[in-house]
Design a protein around this motif. Structure first.
Motif, short mmCIF file in Angstrom:
data_model
loop_
_atom_site.label_atom_id
_atom_site.label_comp_id
_atom_site.label_asym_id
_atom_site.label_seq_id
_atom_site.Cartn_x
_atom_site.Cartn_y
_atom_site.Cartn_z
N THR A 216 -4.31 0.19 -7.32
CA THR A 216 -3.88 -1.04 -6.79
C THR A 216 -4.61 -1.06 -5.36
O THR A 216 -5.31 -0.04 -4.95
CB THR A 216 -2.02 -0.88 -6.60
OG1 THR A 216 -1.87 0.29 -5.60
CG2 THR A 216 -1.52 -0.61 -8.06
N SER A 256 -1.49 -6.30 -8.09
CA SER A 256 -1.38 -5.62 -6.58
C SER A 256 -2.01 -6.80 -5.77
O SER A 256 -1.79 -7.07 -4.58
CB SER A 256 -1.86 -4.34 -6.61
OG SER A 256 -3.50 -4.45 -6.71
N HIS A 259 -0.37 -10.36 -3.82
CA HIS A 259 0.16 -10.74 -2.56
C HIS A 259 -0.77 -10.91 -1.43
O HIS A 259 -0.23 -11.47 -0.50
CB HIS A 259 1.25 -9.48 -2.15
CG HIS A 259 0.67 -8.25 -1.59
ND1 HIS A 259 0.00 -8.13 -0.37
CD2 HIS A 259 -0.05 -7.40 -2.41
CE1 HIS A 259 -0.25 -7.19 -0.37
NE2 HIS A 259 -0.47 -5.97 -1.34
N ALA A 297 4.99 -7.32 -12.43
CA ALA A 297 5.76 -7.82 -11.43
C ALA A 297 7.36 -7.78 -11.47
O ALA A 297 8.03 -7.29 -10.59
CB ALA A 297 5.59 -9.40 -11.29
N LEU A 300 8.22 -4.18 -10.82
CA LEU A 300 8.21 -3.57 -9.36
C LEU A 300 9.35 -4.29 -8.73
O LEU A 300 10.06 -3.44 -7.72
CB LEU A 300 6.89 -4.44 -8.82
CG LEU A 300 5.33 -3.77 -9.16
CD1 LEU A 300 4.46 -4.45 -8.46
CD2 LEU A 300 5.45 -2.23 -8.66
N ILE A 301 9.73 -5.33 -8.88
CA ILE A 301 11.09 -5.90 -8.05
C ILE A 301 12.22 -4.73 -8.37
O ILE A 301 12.97 -4.44 -7.52
CB ILE A 301 11.55 -7.29 -8.41
CG1 ILE A 301 10.46 -8.09 -7.71
CG2 ILE A 301 12.69 -7.69 -8.01
CD1 ILE A 301 10.33 -9.65 -7.85
N SER A 304 11.85 -1.36 -7.03
CA SER A 304 12.12 -1.28 -5.56
C SER A 304 13.36 -1.67 -5.08
O SER A 304 13.93 -0.76 -4.04
CB SER A 304 10.96 -2.35 -4.92
OG SER A 304 9.64 -1.86 -4.99
N ASN A 320 6.52 -2.42 1.31
CA ASN A 320 6.00 -3.07 -0.11
C ASN A 320 6.98 -3.98 -0.60
O ASN A 320 6.35 -4.93 -1.51
CB ASN A 320 5.90 -1.89 -1.14
CG ASN A 320 4.58 -1.14 -0.61
OD1 ASN A 320 3.65 -1.70 0.14
ND2 ASN A 320 4.16 0.03 -1.17
N HIS A 323 5.98 -7.72 -0.32
CA HIS A 323 4.81 -7.92 -1.21
C HIS A 323 5.21 -8.08 -2.75
O HIS A 323 4.46 -8.85 -3.35
CB HIS A 323 3.62 -6.69 -1.01
CG HIS A 323 2.99 -6.61 0.16
ND1 HIS A 323 2.24 -5.47 0.62
CD2 HIS A 323 3.01 -7.49 1.38
CE1 HIS A 323 1.98 -5.75 1.86
NE2 HIS A 323 2.42 -6.66 2.21
N GLU A 324 6.07 -7.28 -3.20
CA GLU A 324 6.40 -7.25 -4.30
C GLU A 324 7.17 -8.53 -4.91
O GLU A 324 6.68 -9.09 -6.07
CB GLU A 324 7.01 -6.12 -4.87
CG GLU A 324 6.29 -4.75 -4.95
CD GLU A 324 7.01 -3.44 -4.56
OE1 GLU A 324 8.17 -3.46 -4.54
OE2 GLU A 324 6.28 -2.62 -4.84
#
Length: 970
Positions: A216, A256, A259, A297, A300-301, A304, A320, A323-324
C-alpha cells in the motif's frame, strides 16, 4: 471454512511495549543503541533505532502469531532479494545469539521479536496528491513483488488472517458490530454482498500463490526521480504474507490509492496497467479486481472501527480511518460494471458483448431526413460564447428541426455546451445518449422484447441484458406490461424533445454525460443507440494522438510544443481555451491574445477587410495611414514615425538596423538573460540560455552583454541597486572606447520580462541612456512583451523609469495573435535607413493587419483593458505575495499589472532555483485546468501573462489552483 483464529487476532490490541523497553531489547539482544522512534502499526509495535552506522527496525508482535509465520516472512524477504530484480526489501538481522526470532516476555506479555534492516525513503500515505508516474510505479512494484513471490514456498504461508480477501464477507460481518453508524453498516454490508455476487463465479479462475497482501501507500518507500516525482522502489512490512489470491495483492494496492484520487476511481488505472505489465492478469482476475477493491474497503472500515474500540488512542488507526472511509466512498461511487469495463480495457481484454439486431425505434422517421446538429468544440453554431447560454442545445436542435422536420445531437460527442469554467476537474462533456427534436406524437416502437417501467420522467424498457431509456415521451403501455418487438411503446410528447439511451446493466441508472477519461468504460455499459435509428449517428472519435504524431513527423523539431502530452486546443474565448474533448483551460500565459481569444469585433473586422482588400503597404489605402497615426499618438513626443512589420523578432531586427544606419557604428550593448527574437540580429542580442543553451558562447563580436539588473538574484539587490548595474554598462562602454570603436546603441526590455517581469532599479535607464547618447548611440526599448498596456499602471514599460527611448519595438498583443509588429522612432532615425535602400515587409501594414491593429486599440479603449490589467493584476499580485507566508518554495513575486512572475526557490537564503519543481507545478496546473509555463534562465519562474480581459474571478481561480498544488504536491 474460516477458523476463529483470524478473528481472535483481530481482537488483539498492540503489545504494551514502550520506547524504553525497545531500547533495552536493542542493547541486550542486538548490541545496538541510539535515538529511538516508534513507527505506526495497527496490531504490532515497531521501533526504529539510529545507530550512527545504520538504521534498524525492531518488530514486536503477540505470541499468537506463530513462529512459523514469522519464519516465512523472513524467508520471503531473503527469497525476493536473491531471485528478482524488483524493489528492495528489508533483510532479517540475527540477534547476538544467532536467532532471527526471539521469544520474550515483555511487561508480562509473551511476544515475538525480530530485527530488520531499515529501507530509506519516503512513504506515500501522507502525500495528498500522487502523480500518474507514482501511481504507475506503485503498481509496478506490486507486480514485480508478486512475480518474485510466485515461486516462493513455505509452510508458514498457510495461515488465516483478517485481511484474507477469500473470506472478506465473513470477516467484515464478524467485525461489523464495531461500526457505530447503522446506516454505514448497512451500506458496507450491501456493497460487499453485491461485490460477492460478481467475485464468487469468477474465483475458480484466480491463481493462488504467496502474496505480500499489503503493498500500500503506507508500506512502500520512495525516492524522487529526475523529474522530481516520488517513485516507490522498496517494499516493507511483510506481516500479512500468506498464500492467497494473486489478484488480492493488486486489490489491496489499488484500494490504498483511492484516498489520493480526489474522488475519481479511474485514478487507479495506471497502477493496474503497470502491474499487468509486470505480472499479467487473466480475464477472471481482471474482471474481479474492482469488486475485490470494494470488499477490501469494507474490511478496512470494519477492522479500523473494531481496533478503535480496543485502543481508542491508537494514533496509527486514528490517522488512517478517514482515509479508509474515503476509500470506501470512492470505491462505491461508480457502478461496478463501469469499473470492470475500465479495468478490462486497461489490460487489453475485450469482453464487451455485441448488441443484437433490433427493430427500428422510430419506424415513421427516415434516417436520411434527420439533420445532425454539431455541438462540439468546432461547431459552427456556437459563436461568441453562446455555448454557455441555458438551453442552447435544445434551441439549436429546434431551429434545425424546424427546417428539416427532425434534428439530432450525436452520441459520443464532446459537447462544448457542457463545459464549465474555473473547474479543477474536467467537465462531463461526453454524451452517452442521442438527443432529438421530432414532431410531437411521433410513434415509438419497441426495438426488443422487454418489460415496461417508469422511473420519474424516464421510460424504461427492460430485458435481461439491455435496457432502453427514453425521456420526453407519453407512454402507451403501463408499468409492468410486456412489449414485443415492433409494438407501439409511446409517442413523442408535446415538447418534441426526445432523449434515447441504451444500458447493458439493468441495475445501473446511467448519467447522460460523463468526463472524457471515463468515456470508454461508460460506453461499454451504455453503447450507442444509433442501431435503433437505422443509421450511424455517432460522433467521430477524436484524433489528438494521431495529430501529435503527424506534428512530430513533419513540424521542425526546434519548434517545440508546450507539455509532453498536450491537449488539442482548437478554440478560445476571452481568457479561456477549449480542448476538443470540451475541457476548459484558463489561459494564464498567452500574452499574444491581449484582448482575449475569439473576440467578435476582431472576427468581424478581419472578415470585412479581407472581403474588401488585402495587399501590401506599397499600395495607397486609408488603413495604413490611420493605423500609423494612431500608433504615433501613443508614443512620446518626437517618436512620430512608424514601420509596420510581422513580428517582434522582425521589429527588433529592424531596430538594430536603424541603430547601425543612424550611428554609423555596429557595437550594441545588451543584457544577459535577455530574449529579443529569432532572426539573426535579434537572436544575436538574445543571451537567455533557457532559449539557447549556447547563447553565452556564440554571440558575435559586435554584441556586448552586460550584467542583467536582476534586483532579486543578481549581484546587487533591492530597489537601490542601480549603481552596481550601471557600473557594468560603463565597463562595457569603456571597452568599446578602448578599441577606438563607436557605439551603435543599447537594447533592453524596459521591465525585465524574460525573468518574470522584474522591474529595473530606479534610475537605471536614465543614466544608461545618458551615457549611450554621449557616445552617439541609439537607445532601443523592447516593449514586445511588457508594453502596450499590459503593466496596467503604465502603457509603456519605459514610463516607469521616466525616460524616452529613441526606438520602440512592439508586437505580440498589438495584433491579438495576428502577425503584426511595429517600430516607432523619430523621422531622423527612420530616414537614416533610406541611405541603405528601401524597407519593405510583405504583410506588415497590409489592410487586414491595419484593421486588426486598430480594432485591438478600439477594444482596449472601450473595454478599459489597461485599467483592468492594473486592478486585476494588483489583486492577483497581492494573493501571490501572501503565498510567501505559507509556502517556503515561494521566493518572490515580480512585475506589475498582468505581467507577473512568481519565482520558486529551494532555499530563500541561497536562492537555489527550484527548476524541477516549477516544471512539475506547471504540469499539475494543467491537470487542474490552468495553462502555465516557466520562464527565466533557470526555468523557475511562472510567467503570468494572461489576456488583459482576465477577470478577478479567473485570477482567483488561478491563485486557488496554485495554492492547491503548493499544498498537495505535484
Amino acid at each position: 471454512m474460516l477458523e476463529m483464529s483470524a478473528f481472535g487476532r483481530a481482537e488483539l490490541p498492540r503489545p504494551n511495549v514502550t520506547a524504553a523497553d525497545a531500547a533495552r531489547i536493542f542493547a541486550e539482544h542486538y548490541g545496538l543503541s541510539g535515538p529511538i522512534v516508534e513507527l505506526g502499526s495497527q496490531q504490532d509495535r515497531n521501533f526504529r533505532v539510529d545507530t550512527g552506522s545504520g538504521r534498524f527496525v525492531l518488530k514486536i508482535c503477540h505470541a499468537e502469531y506463530s513462529r512459523l509465520e514469522l519464519e516465512a516472512q523472513n524467508a520471503a524477504m531473503r527469497h525476493l532479494t536473491k531471485t528478482t530484480a524488483g524493489p528492495a526489501v528489508p533483510q532479517p538481522v540475527a540477534a547476538k545469539d544467532g536467532s532471527e526470532i526471539l521469544s520474550l516476555d515483555i511487561n508480562d506479555q509473551s511476544c515475538q521479536v525480530r530485527l530488520l534492516s531499515y529501507l530509506e525513503g519516503e512513504p506515500l500515505t501522507r502525500r495528498k496528491f500522487l502523480p500518474e508516474a507514482t501511481v504507475a510505479a506503485l503498481g509496478r512494484v506490486c507486480g514485480e513483488t508478486a512475480r518474485g513471490l510466485a515461486s516462493f514456498r513455505h509452510d508458514g504461508l498457510n495461515r488465516q488472517i483478517q485481511w484474507d480477501l477469500r473470506h472478506a464477507v465473513a470477516i467484515a460481518d464478524a467485525l461489523m458490530a464495531s461500526v457505530p453508524d447503522p446506516g454505514k453498516r448497512a451500506r458496507v454490508s450491501a456493497a460487499m454482498a453485491a461485490a460477492e455476487t460478481l467475485v464468487k463465479p469468477l474465483s475458480a479462475g484466480f491463481r493462488l500463490q504467496a502474496i505480500h497482501q499489503d503493498i500500500t501507500d503506507d508500506n512502500v518507500v520512495a525516492a524522487a526521480d529526475a523529474d522530481g516525482k516520488l517513485i516507490p522502489n522498496g517494499v516493507i512490512d511483510f506481516g500479512d504474507l500468506m498464500e492467497g489470491w494473486l489478484i488480492a495483492d493488486l486489490a489491496v494496492c489499488c484500494a490504498s490509492l483511492l484516498h489520493h484520487a480526489s474522488g475519481d476511481p479511474f485514478f487507479i488505472l495506471p497502477a493496474v496497467r503497470a502491474f499487468h505489465a509486470a505480472h499479467p492478469l487473466n480475464a477472471d482476475e481482471a474482471e474481479a479486481l474492482w469488486p475485490l477493491i470494494i470488499q477490501r474497503a469494507g474490511v478496512l472500515i470494519a477492522s479500523s472501527e473494531q481496533q478503535l474500540e480496543l485502543e481508542p488512542d491508537n494514533d496509527y488507526v486514528l490517522g488512517n480511518i478517514e482515509h479508509e472511509r474515503t476509500i470506501f466512498e470512492v470505491a462505491t461511487s461508480v457502478p461496478l460494471a463501469v469499473m470492470q469495463a475500465a479495468i478490462l480495457d486497461a489490460v487489453g481484454i475485450n469482453k464487451t458483448p455485441a448488441l443484437p439486431s433490433m427493430h427500428r425505434l422510430l419506424p415513421d422517421i427516415d434516417p436520411v431526413a434527420i439533420r445532425i446538429v454539431e455541438l462540439g468544440t468546432l461547431s459552427p453554431h456556437l459563436q461568441n460564447g453562446n455555448w454557455h447560454r441555458p438551453g442552447i442545445d435544445q434551441e439549436l436542435l429546434s431551429d434545425a428541426a424546424g427546417e428539416a422536420g427532425a434534428a439530432l445531437a450525436r452520441y459520443g460527442e464532446y459537447r462544448l455546451t457542457r463545459t464549465r469554467h474555473h473547474s479543477a476537474t474536467p467537465s462531463a462533456t461526453r454524451a452517452l445518449f442521442i438527443e432529438m427534436v421530432l414532431p410531437a406524437g411521433t410513434r415509438i416502437a419497441a426495438p426488443f422484447a422487454g418489460s415496461v417501467e417508469l422511473a420519474g420522467s424516464r421510460f424504461r424498457l427492460v430485458a435481461h441484458d439491455v435496457v432502453l431509456l427514453l425521456d420526453g415521451v407519453d407512454t402507451v403501455l403501463e408499468t409492468g406490461m410486456k412489449a414485443a418487438p415492433g409494438l407501439d411503446l409511446a409517442v413523442v410528447s408535446d415538447s418534441g424533445h426526445l432523449k434515447i439511451q441504451l444500458c447493458m446493466d439493468p441495475t445501473v441508472t446511467p448519467p447522460e454525460f460523463v468526463m472524457p477519461h471515463q468515456a470508454a468504460a461508460w460506453s461499454s455499459t451504455c453503447p450507442s443507440p444509433s442501431i435503433l435509428l437505422g443509421a450511424d449517428f455517432d460522433a467521430p472519435p477524436l484524433e489528438s494522438d494521431g495529430l501529435l504524431e503527424t506534428r512530430h513527423a513533419h513540424f521542425a523539431k526546434p519548434q517545440k510544443n508546450y507539455y509532453k502530452t498536450p491537449p488539442q486546443i482548437e478554440r478560445g474565448f476571452g481568457a479561456q481555451m477549449y480542448a476538443m474533448d470540451g475541457r476548459t483551460y484558463l489561459d494564464m500565459v498567452n500574452n499574444v491574445a491581449i484582448a482575449g481569444h475569439g473576440h467578435p469585433r476582431l472576427s468581424a473586422a478581419v472578415g470585412r477587410q479581407w472581403s474588401l482588400l488585402n495587399t501590401n503597404s506599397r499600395f495607397h489605402y486609408a488603413a495604413v495611414a490611420d493605423f500609423s497615426k494612431r500608433l504615433a499618438d501613443l508614443a512620446p513626443e518626437g517618436l512620430d514615425t512608424i514601420f509596420l512589420v510581422n513580428s517582434g523578432s522582425e521589429a527588433v531586427d529592424l531596430a538594430l538596423r536603424l541603430a547601425w544606419a543612424h550611428s554609423g557604428a555596429r557595437n550594441v550593448i545588451s543584457l544577459l538573460e535577455a530574449y529579443h527574437g529569432w532572426t539573426v540580429a535579434s537572436d544575436a542580442v538574445s543571451t537567455s540560455i533557457a532559449d539557447n543553451p549556447l547563447a553565452l558562447t556564440t554571440r558575435p563580436a559586435w554584441v556586448h552583454p552586460v550584467t542583467s539588473p536582476n534586483t532579486y538574484r543578481g549581484p546587487f539587490r533591492g530597489a537601490d541597486s542601480a549603481p552596481g548595474y550601471i557600473a557594468a554598462v560603463e565597463e562595457a562602454l569603456k571597452n568599446v572606447d578602448a578599441k577606438g570603436e563607436k557605439l551603435a546603441g543599447f537594447i533592453c526590455e524596459t521591465v525585465y520580462g524574460n525573468s518574470g517581469g522584474i522591474p529595473l532599479p530606479k534610475g537605471y535607464l536614465k543614466e544608461v541612456y545618458r551615457q549611450v547618447h554621449e557616445r552617439g548611440g541609439v537607445t532601443i526599448a523592447d516593449e514586445v512583451q511588457v508594453g502596450y498596456g499590459r503593466l496596467g499602471h503604465y502603457f509603456w514599460g519605459f514610463e516607469e523609469q521616466g525616460v524616452t527611448p529613441d526606438i520602440i519595438t512592439i508586437a505580440k498583443g498589438m495584433g491579438n495573435g495576428h502577425p503584426l509588429g511595429a517600430v516607432i522612432t523619430s523621422r531622423a532615425i527612420a530616414d537614416s535607413l533610406e541611405r541603405e535602400g528601401y524597407f519593405f515587409s510583405s504583410a506588415g501594414g497590409s489592410p487586414v493587419s491595419c484593421a486588426v491593429g486598430m480594432t485591438v486599440l478600439d477594444i482596449m479603449r472601450d473595454e478599459k483593458l489597461q485599467e483592468n490589467a492594473r486592478d486585476v493584476g494588483d489583486h492577483l499580485k497581492a494573493r501571490l505575495e501572501a503565498f510567501g507566508q505559507r509556502f517556503p518554495i515561494v521566493g518572490a513575486v515580480h512585475g506589475m499589472g498582468l505581467y507577473l512572475g512568481l519565482e520558486f526557490v529551494r532555499d530563500r537564503a541561497t536562492l537555489e532555483p527550484a527548476t524541477i519543481e516549477t516544471a512539475g507545478i506547471c504540469d499539475r496546473l494543467l491537470d487542474l485546468g490552468v495553462i502555465m509555463q516557466p520562464t527565466g534562465d533557470h526555468l523557475n519562474v511562472l510567467k503570468i501573462k494572461p489576456p488583459l480581459c482576465l477577470t478577478k474571478e479567473s485570477a482567483d481561480f488561478f491563485a486557488d489552483m496554485l495554492a492547491k498544488v503548493l499544498d498537495e504536491g505535484w
